[in-house]
Enzyme design. Structure first.
Site, PDB file in Angstrom:
ATOM      1  N   ASP A 494      12.528  63.808  89.425  1.00  0.00           N
ATOM      2  CA  ASP A 494      13.411  64.939  89.740  1.00  0.00           C
ATOM      3  C   ASP A 494      13.160  65.570  91.098  1.00  0.00           C
ATOM      4  OD1 ASP A 494      14.973  64.856  87.424  1.00  0.00           O
ATOM      5  OD2 ASP A 494      13.393  65.858  86.270  1.00  0.00           O
ATOM      6  N   ASP A 554      20.459  59.270  85.285  1.00  0.00           N
ATOM      7  CA  ASP A 554      20.384  60.450  86.163  1.00  0.00           C
ATOM      8  C   ASP A 554      19.644  60.147  87.469  1.00  0.00           C
ATOM      9  OD1 ASP A 554      20.192  60.721  83.353  1.00  0.00           O
ATOM     10  OD2 ASP A 554      19.785  62.862  83.482  1.00  0.00           O
TER      11      ASP A 554
HETATM   12  N1  GLY Z   1      18.891  65.179  84.503  1.00  0.00           N
HETATM   13  C1  GLY Z   1      18.908  65.868  83.287  1.00  0.00           C
HETATM   14  C2  GLY Z   1      20.258  66.237  82.803  1.00  0.00           C
HETATM   15  O1  GLY Z   1      21.238  65.814  83.302  1.00  0.00           O
HETATM   16  O2  GLY Z   1      20.310  66.993  81.850  1.00  0.00           O
END
Ligand code: GLY
Length: 775
Positions: A494, A554
């Protein structure tokens, strides 16, 4: 000299297509024409053109096509059934018909009323399409329709309404005075015709023929029994009678007679029908009393508009005891935003739609008297912005992007106050950045370590990007710096979200060298999570008992940081890592229909796929909505940096999956997972829609064949978010949009505002603005 000036003016006017307008304002329409590609007008324009194209392929309309028989036996006579009259249940032949106020009888279809309305609507669409596109074929068709209805011997309508609104079994089936309102659509029609005057399809013969027709029609209105009675009516019928006559007389060249009616209008209609308290008693007994009050007022406004073009100000006319258009309007607007139950009279249906009609009337009044701040404020507060509404092309609209950024300014001021207040009263001094709201509806702050920490600073950068105001630069910088320690966070993928949304946007806008070094450091950190054997960046470290090497869809969003770092430093390792990750994900994450798994787990020894799971979706095999949006966005951005056609194809395939999904609701804001069996009772995820809209605007740049489809769909999503998902100003803890879903299976952040929805929405608007400006 004076004469020469007029000639010059006339020539200029014909060249630019600027024609006399009674109802609509030519200057305004020319301004709209120069902005047709903006978010504010593009949807209405494309809806207009689609409608006009349908109208092109339709037959002409004529009174001779009716199924029912004219009581006169002459098929050229216009005939219509009285709308609210129904067969008598107590007689064998249903005669005489009986009255049910407010309930339309479907037998109307057998006669001419709807055909007349359809013809006028088609001429309007075609004339507007001609005006806005400049394409002659639309004018040609409009003229064809006009000729069939009014001029061609075989199909023309006789210029009278002898059989308008007849009631079977009553009064020898003669038309009623009230039937004269049937031709009200001709008022707009005559305004549409003004737009055709620059077309070569509209000939002098047409103009002369139509003038003659309306001259004869006006005469019939003035001399017939029905006309005389309608003129003597006490309610909206009398207003509509005057209004029609004014327009028909003007069109046929009898301005003095039109002026006579205008000069009497205040005393005979406005003061006679509006009480000092603004009520219109002659409309209040109806089952649709709110509707008829607005309806009557709108006809008064039609008269005010044409009067103002002739230099007469009816709007400001006020009786000694205070009767005026304003008092009537003030009374009606006092119910805006309220429930139908607050209206002391009847309104058996259509309450919401009527409120919107009233908002539109506010604009028409403002056009004549722009100083009325109160009306301006009421419009801003209560008008829904349906971006595909044709009305926008006639009366104009505020710039949607600027309007939203104005809202966002006030909202983020409030948000920053809320952050401070919640921080001060909280024991957790690490939580400093807004993410969403908790179950009690209170602002939820998070520490910089949280994956969402970069979105609020990123949104503030969007504010700076749009406004250029130092205030936002300072605020964005302050919140951005809170995230700096994350440049060294090796515990998850992230770091891309966190640093790129904050520092990435900051650097893009300011070229601050300090920001650049944070971006580069973060890229170095992220690249440590890349496994060359697997060919992907590891997403998460938790759940080690379940996954060996989890990669989530993601993660595609974190590649931008690497691509940017490669660009900034020239270090191609970052580029290769990002490109390889995208290629591996393309191979393993997708199903044949372009939907994506959430988590793909790799074997660290063999680099082979171990399993395909979900973490935040409904099921392993389901399509979690935000995951699909991440995929669309991720491949679009990967294409931006690599120009690899397989990434473009992937993005287009994902777009297809999302937009053609049978579970995508009509407003294009998806349910949280496309496969939740609870649909349509499942919660929505506005964040997925925001990410999708932003991606579609970007994808439009790379897809010459589908560019308008993508940007129009982006507009539709944005338009619906603006209309139905916007938070309340200085409320909702300072967020911009409602109804996102974070982690449904964990019952966490369900149907709440979330910072990343706001961020991607502002980014979408920024991208949209860029498209319009050709940047
Ligand atoms: N990357 C985490 C979400 O989209 O909730």
């Amino acid at each position: 000299m004076r004469k020469i000036c007029w000639v010059v003016l006339f020539l200029l006017a014909s060249k630019t297509g600027l024609q006399a307008q009674w109802l609509w304002d030519a200057k305004k329409m020319h301004a709209i024409k120069s902005r047709l590609t903006s978010l504010t007008y593009a949807s209405a324009y494309s809806a207009l053109m689609a409608q006009a194209d349908r109208d092109l392929s339709r037959n002409t309309y004529s009174v001779v096509q009716k199924k029912g028989v004219a009581p006169s036996g002459d098929k050229h006579d216009y005939v219509s059934l009285s709308r609210y009259w129904w067969p008598n249940p107590n007689t064998a032949d249903g005669l005489p018909y009986v009255y049910k106020d407010g309930q339309s009888n479907p037998e109307l279809e057998r006669y001419d009323r709807n055909t007349l309305g359809d013809m006028c609507a088609a001429v309007k669409n075609l004339s507007l399409a001609f005006f806005y596109s400049g394409e002659e074929k639309y004018a040609q068709k409009a003229v064809k329709l006009l000729r069939a209805w009014f001029l061609d011997k075989a199909t023309l309508m006789n210029p009278n309404l002898e059989y308008s609104q007849f009631i079977p079994g009553k009064d020898n089936s003669k038309g009623r005075p009230e039937g004269l309102i049937d031709s009200y659509s001709f008022v707009e029609l005559l305004n549409s015709i003004q737009l055709l005057k620059t077309s070569k399809s509209y000939t002098t013969n047409d103009e002369e023929g139509l003038k003659r027709w309306f001259g004869r029609f006006a005469k019939w209105l003035q001399e017939s029994q029905q006309g005389k009675k309608e003129k003597a009516a006490k309610n909206n019928h009398a207003t509509a009678y005057d209004s029609q006559l004014i327009y028909y007389l003007l069109f046929s060249g009898n301005e003095p007679a039109a002026r006579d009616i205008i000069n009497d209008f205040a005393s005979k209609r406005i003061f006679a029908q509006i009480e000092p308290d603004g009520k219109q008693p002659n409309e209040l007994w109806r089952t649709l009393a709110y509707h008829y009050s607005q309806y009557n007022l709108s006809h008064m406004l039609d008269v005010c508009a044409v009067a103002s073009k002739l230099g007469v100000n009816l709007l400001d006319k006020k009786s000694a005891d205070g009767r005026s258009i304003y008092t009537a309007m003030d009374y009606l607007v006092s119910f805006l935003g309220k429930e139908v139950g607050s209206w002391p009279y009847k309104q058996i249906s259509g309450w919401e739609a009527k409120q919107q009609d009233i908002c539109k009337d506010l604009v028409r009044i403002l056009d004549m008297n722009p100083s009325l701040q109160v009306y301006q404020a009421l419009f801003q507060k209560y008008a829904r912005q349906d971006i595909a509404d044709q009305w926008r092309l006639l009366y104009g609209a505020d710039d949607l992007v600027s309007r939203f950024f104005t809202f966002a300014s006030a909202q983020f001021d409030y948000a920053m106050n809320r952050v401070e207040a919640v921080y001060n009263e909280s024991a957790n001094k690490k939580a400093v950045l807004p993410r969403s709201v908790d179950k009690e509806g209170k602002l939820a702050l998070v520490a910089p370590r949280d994956w969402c920490s970069g979105f609020f600073p990123g949104s503030l950068w969007m504010m700076y990007g749009y406004t250029g105001a130092d205030k936002w630069r300072t605020a964005a910088d302050r919140y951005t710096r809170l995230v700096e320690p994350e440049k060294n966070d090796r515990s998850s993928h992230d770091v891309g979200f966190k640093i790129n949304c904050s520092y990435g946007n900051g650097y893009h806008l300011t070229k601050n060298a300090g920001y650049k070094s944070v971006i580069v450091q973060a890229a170095a950190t992220l690249s440590k999570r890349f496994n060359p054997g697997v060919g992907a960046i590891r997403s998460w470290d938790f759940n080690r008992e379940v996954w060996q090497y989890p990669v989530i869809i993601d993660n595609m969003m974190n590649l931008e940081l690497l691509f940017e770092a490669a660009r900034l430093t020239g270090n191609q390792d970052y580029y290769r890592i990002a490109d390889t990750h995208a290629a591996t994900t393309l191979k393993n994450h997708f199903r044949p229909d372009y939907s994506s798994y959430h988590v793909v787990d790799y074997d660290t020894a063999t680099s082979k796929v171990r399993k395909k799971n979900t973490h935040q979706g409904y099921a392993d095999g389901s399509a979690w909505a935000r995951g699909q949006a991440w995929a669309l966005y991720g491949y679009t951005m990967s294409y931006r940096y690599t120009r690899n056609p397989s990434y473009l194809k992937q993005a287009q395939g994902v777009a297809q999956f999302i937009l053609k999904n049978r579970h995508l609701p009509a407003d294009l804001i998806p349910y949280w997972d496309y496969n939740d069996p609870a649909i349509p009772k499942a919660p929505r995820d506005a964040s997925a829609a925001c990410i999708t809209a932003s991606a579609l605007y970007e994808l439009a740049r790379y897809s010459p064949n589908d560019s308008s489809f993508y940007s129009q769909t982006g507009d539709a999503i944005v338009g619906n978010l603006l209309q139905y998902y916007q938070a309340k100003e200085k409320a909702d803890e300072g967020f911009l949009l409602l109804h996102s879903t974070g982690h449904y299976p964990h019952h966490s952040e369900v149907d709440v505002p979330i910072s990343y929805a706001d961020y991607y929405f502002l980014e979408a608007l920024t991208r949209r603005k860029g498209l319009e400006a050709g940047l």
